[in-house]
Design an enzyme around this catalytic site. Structure first.
Site, PDB file in Angstrom:
ATOM      1  N   HIS A  53      38.109  40.639  48.126  1.00 56.68           N
ATOM      2  CA  HIS A  53      38.614  39.295  47.872  1.00 56.68           C
ATOM      3  C   HIS A  53      39.637  39.310  46.741  1.00 56.68           C
ATOM      4  O   HIS A  53      39.300  39.554  45.593  1.00 56.68           O
ATOM      5  CB  HIS A  53      37.424  38.401  47.509  1.00 56.68           C
ATOM      6  CG  HIS A  53      37.751  36.969  47.333  1.00 56.68           C
ATOM      7  ND1 HIS A  53      37.556  36.300  46.139  1.00 56.68           N
ATOM      8  CD2 HIS A  53      38.251  36.050  48.197  1.00 56.68           C
ATOM      9  CE1 HIS A  53      37.905  35.039  46.280  1.00 56.68           C
ATOM     10  NE2 HIS A  53      38.328  34.855  47.513  1.00 56.68           N
ATOM     11  N   HIS A  95      46.627  33.236  44.511  1.00 57.15           N
ATOM     12  CA  HIS A  95      45.613  32.296  44.991  1.00 57.15           C
ATOM     13  C   HIS A  95      45.989  30.848  44.729  1.00 57.15           C
ATOM     14  O   HIS A  95      45.902  29.997  45.617  1.00 57.15           O
ATOM     15  CB  HIS A  95      44.250  32.596  44.346  1.00 57.15           C
ATOM     16  CG  HIS A  95      43.187  31.627  44.763  1.00 57.15           C
ATOM     17  ND1 HIS A  95      42.901  30.461  44.060  1.00 57.15           N
ATOM     18  CD2 HIS A  95      42.354  31.641  45.835  1.00 57.15           C
ATOM     19  CE1 HIS A  95      41.936  29.808  44.684  1.00 57.15           C
ATOM     20  NE2 HIS A  95      41.578  30.496  45.754  1.00 57.15           N
TER      21      HIS A  95
END
Length: 738
Positions: A53, A95
């Site tokens: 991730h 992100h």
């Protein structure tokens, strides 16, 4: 990349012989120890994907080349990129939609708040330091190499993974906020074509936006798409209809980890959708999701998940059971053949006075392991832990031994049953409420599984092979609250009908040996109860309570047989044993753990399953087992045995009954009934009057469990019925007789 150990069953042939109560079925039954073929709680492929991730973002600054490199070094299968788009239309890996959290943008561009990515050109973003923030936030993991790390473009990120991964590592990328960046999907596909990865097998594109995914499907029909989910996105939806709908355009789903329960797994896997939950960072959560059969996991801690997938592990928690004042039985399961080490001590750090036992997890037992520990001290809290010898992952538990013989100590127990049936599957809230009580032990009163009911573990019941039964027990243990309760206190487990098939009679049911085998595999049952498959046994809590656990299934005559002197539920030897235990007990309370009720007509007309014949419902019904219970009832009365409580579940509602069987105006014994924990909810009906029942309480149509407390100092016993949230619906205190 990692060969999954989750199924964990090798193919081999086994011969199972029937035991004493089932001698009529002495012919060996051939079974194949392979994974349950119909279960939806297993990965669709042989590999469970480790998805890094934002890179190995627990160890380095997210979405930097340094974090991607670390993820590959640790053995990830996929490196994940979140995508944003710059003012000049360039895709970058980041992100947030803003730059201020993970770069020094505020320092370089103080007058350009709120520092949105779309307001900066790629050239401006390339001037930023995207690594130093990590050193400041996590000084224990800081590295000088992180200083000055840049925000990579998508093209740079792809080429870096290709160059340093030698083609072994997959790419997983998300279109973040595509509504903010018109044309994002076209640019993604163009870059995938330019870098020659569009047709790569290990490529996934993901998004919370269905519109974005459908657009990607139009642009690249063969690309694998994953629909991401938050809780609010699934709230109020029929998960089966949703997964069927999503399968029209997606290859998988990425739910938030707390959304992953058996029902979601079934819905996804029946539609051939991979399940990749996010973001899973603790090994306990990783194990929990692996037990549910997920196909991959997003994690910041790449190395922790890789470690779990590389070797056998404890897969379904631990449990202790059949505890006495000097012994206990410990249980666990691994996901593959392994040696398992148990440690037990009064010291929670296991540094002093530790007993160590090792046993082998074998395929013939579905890799379940049990060990008996003797020489323990009475009235003492013990801690234990288990791990597969090849793995560092450890699961801990605790229990309290019974008080010494003749001592009088207060007792709190919880009891319940009826889980995993009639469409009700984990998670169950009641187990968490039970755990909050901090009971001395848990009495699991039967119907611990519903082998004959459709659930994700066995969508096409009834269970026939031992693998089906095993799958059912594993399914119940996917419930976190249940595993927590088992790890917190001792359990005494008994069976009822649904551990095999509805309303079965042991000696005449062909599935009995298979169901019994699985039941014994999955519960910490002592050798004393397990030997000869008798299952009935007495357990004492000092002189406060003697608990007589009955086997209401293994010896019974067919339910359809007319009641009479030759009809039995318990068998002659067990009836004799029960009488002896009741007569000899000088405990304050004599607790009889029965899996079927006394005065509630159960089963079907002309085939009653409990003791009551239900002639108040059908005067011409000759079935039931009243003659045998009358023998027990008369024995209690004739011998003046005081403070007898029958405790059961089975009927799917809660009820407390006192009995005046000889109609002399005095209570002869009591019956305490709870349930269901997780099965169909029913409302109480009328009672069979044979043994003089008087209702103190009856309530149905809610999930519930029972609490029973004994206080020798006040000569009182209190029963409570609590709902799944721990709210008390009924409480009654019995004054114990001398």
């Amino acid at each position: 990349m990692k060969k999954s150990l989750i199924a964990g069953l090798a193919t081999l042939s086994l011969s199972v012989s029937a035991a004493a109560p089932y001698a009529v079925l002495a012919k060996p039954i051939e079974v194949s120890a392979t994974d349950n073929g119909q279960s939806t709680l297993k990965p669709l492929t042989s590999d469970v994907a480790v998805i890094a991730h934002r890179g190995a973002s627990a160890y380095g600054p997210a979405h930097t080349l340094a974090a991607y490199k670390q993820a590959m070094t640790m053995g990830a299968d996929y490196v994940e990129f979140d995508l944003q788009m710059t003012k000049d239309g360039q895709l970058i890996a980041l992100h947030d939609e803003t730059l201020n959290r993970t770069t020094n943008v505020e320092e370089l561009y103080p007058d350009r708040a709120p520092w949105r990515v779309k307001d900066f050109t790629l050239e401006e973003i390339k001037r930023l330091d995207a690594g130093s923030w990590f050193n400041q936030a996590y000084p224990d993991k800081a590295k000088t190499a992180y200083i000055g790390q840049q925000v990579p473009t998508l093209e740079e990120a792809i080429n870096y993974v290709k160059q340093h991964g030698n083609g072994k590592f997959g790419l997983y990328m998300e279109t973040k906020a595509p509504n903010v960046y018109p044309g994002m999907e076209e640019k993604v596909i163009d870059i995938l074509k330019k870098t020659n990865v569009l047709d790569q097998e290990k490529l996934f594109l993901e998004s919370f936006s269905e519109e974005s995914l459908r657009k990607l499907r139009t642009l690249a029909p063969n690309v694998k798409l994953v629909q991401l989910y938050t809780g609010s996105m699934l709230a109020g939806k029929d998960v089966f209809l949703e997964m069927k709908r999503v399968s029209d355009y997606a290859s998988g789903v990425g739910p938030s980890k707390e959304l992953v329960v058996p029902k979601l797994m079934q819905a996804a896997h029946q539609n051939q959708l991979l399940v990749h939950p996010w973001t899973v960072n603790s090994q306990d959560d990783m194990i929990s999701l692996l037990s549910l059969g997920v196909d991959g996991q997003f994690t910041n801690n790449t190395d922790l998940l890789v470690d779990l997938l590389d070797k056998p592990i404890i897969s379904h928690g631990v449990a202790s059971g059949d505890v006495t004042d000097s012994s206990a039985t410990l249980w666990t399961r691994t996901n593959a053949k392994a040696n398992v080490q148990f440690e037990i001590s009064t010291d929670s750090t296991f540094k002093h006075n530790t007993i160590v036992k090792t046993s082998a997890a074998k395929a013939k037992n579905d890799f379940t392991v049990k060990v008996e520990i003797n020489g323990l001290m009475p009235d003492t809290k013990y801690f234990y832990r288990a791990h597969a010898v090849s793995s560092k992952y450890t699961v801990t538990g605790s229990f309290k031994t019974a008080p010494a013989e003749n001592s009088l100590k207060p007792l709190t127990m919880v009891w319940g049953g009826d889980t995993g049936g009639h469409g009700e599957i984990p998670p169950y809230k009641s187990f968490e409420a039970m755990s909050a009580i901090n009971p001395d032990f848990f009495l699991y009163s039967g119907d611990t599984i519903y082998a004959d009911s459709p659930t994700p573990a066995v969508p096409n019941p009834p269970s026939q092979k031992v693998e089906d039964f095993w799958a059912k027990y594993k399914e119940i243990r996917t419930d976190k609250g249940f595993r927590s309760l088992l790890q917190k206190t001792a359990t005494y487990a008994t069976w009822d009908d649904h551990e095999v098939i509805n309303d079965f009679s042991g000696p005449s049911e062909p599935l009995t040996p298979t169901g019994l085998r699985a039941f014994k595999n999955y519960w910490p049952i002592s050798n004393q109860r397990s030997d000869a498959d008798k299952l009935y046994h007495k357990y004492s809590w000092g002189n406060t309570m003697d608990m007589m656990m009955l086997n209401n299934r293994g010896y019974r005559s067919p339910n359809t047989q007319a009641d009479g002197p030759d009809k039995t539920m318990l068998g002659g030897e067990q009836v004799k044993w029960l009488k002896q235990q009741l007569l000899e007990s000088d405990a304050k309370v004599k607790l009889v753990a029965s899996s079927v009720p006394i005065s509630i007509p159960t089963g079907k007309a002309m085939s009653r399953d409990g003791w009551a014949n239900g002639d108040n419902v059908n005067p011409n019904d000759p079935t039931g087992f009243e003659q045998e219970f009358k023998e027990i009832s008369d024995f209690i009365i004739e011998n003046g045995i005081k403070n007898v409580f029958f405790v059961t579940t089975d009927v799917h509602f809660a009820e407390v009954i006192k009995y005046d069987a000889n109609h002399d105006g005095k209570t002869d014994y009591n019956e305490l009934i709870s349930g269901p924990i997780g099965a169909v909810k029913i409302n109480p009906g009328t009672l069979d009057p044979t043994f003089g029942p008087e209702r103190l309480y009856a309530e149905g149509n809610f999930f519930n469990f029972g609490v029973f407390r004994i206080d020798p100092a006040t000569q009182q016993a209190t029963v409570e019925i609590q709902d799944e949230n721990g709210q008390v619906h009924f409480s009654h205190t019995f004054q114990l007789e001398e």
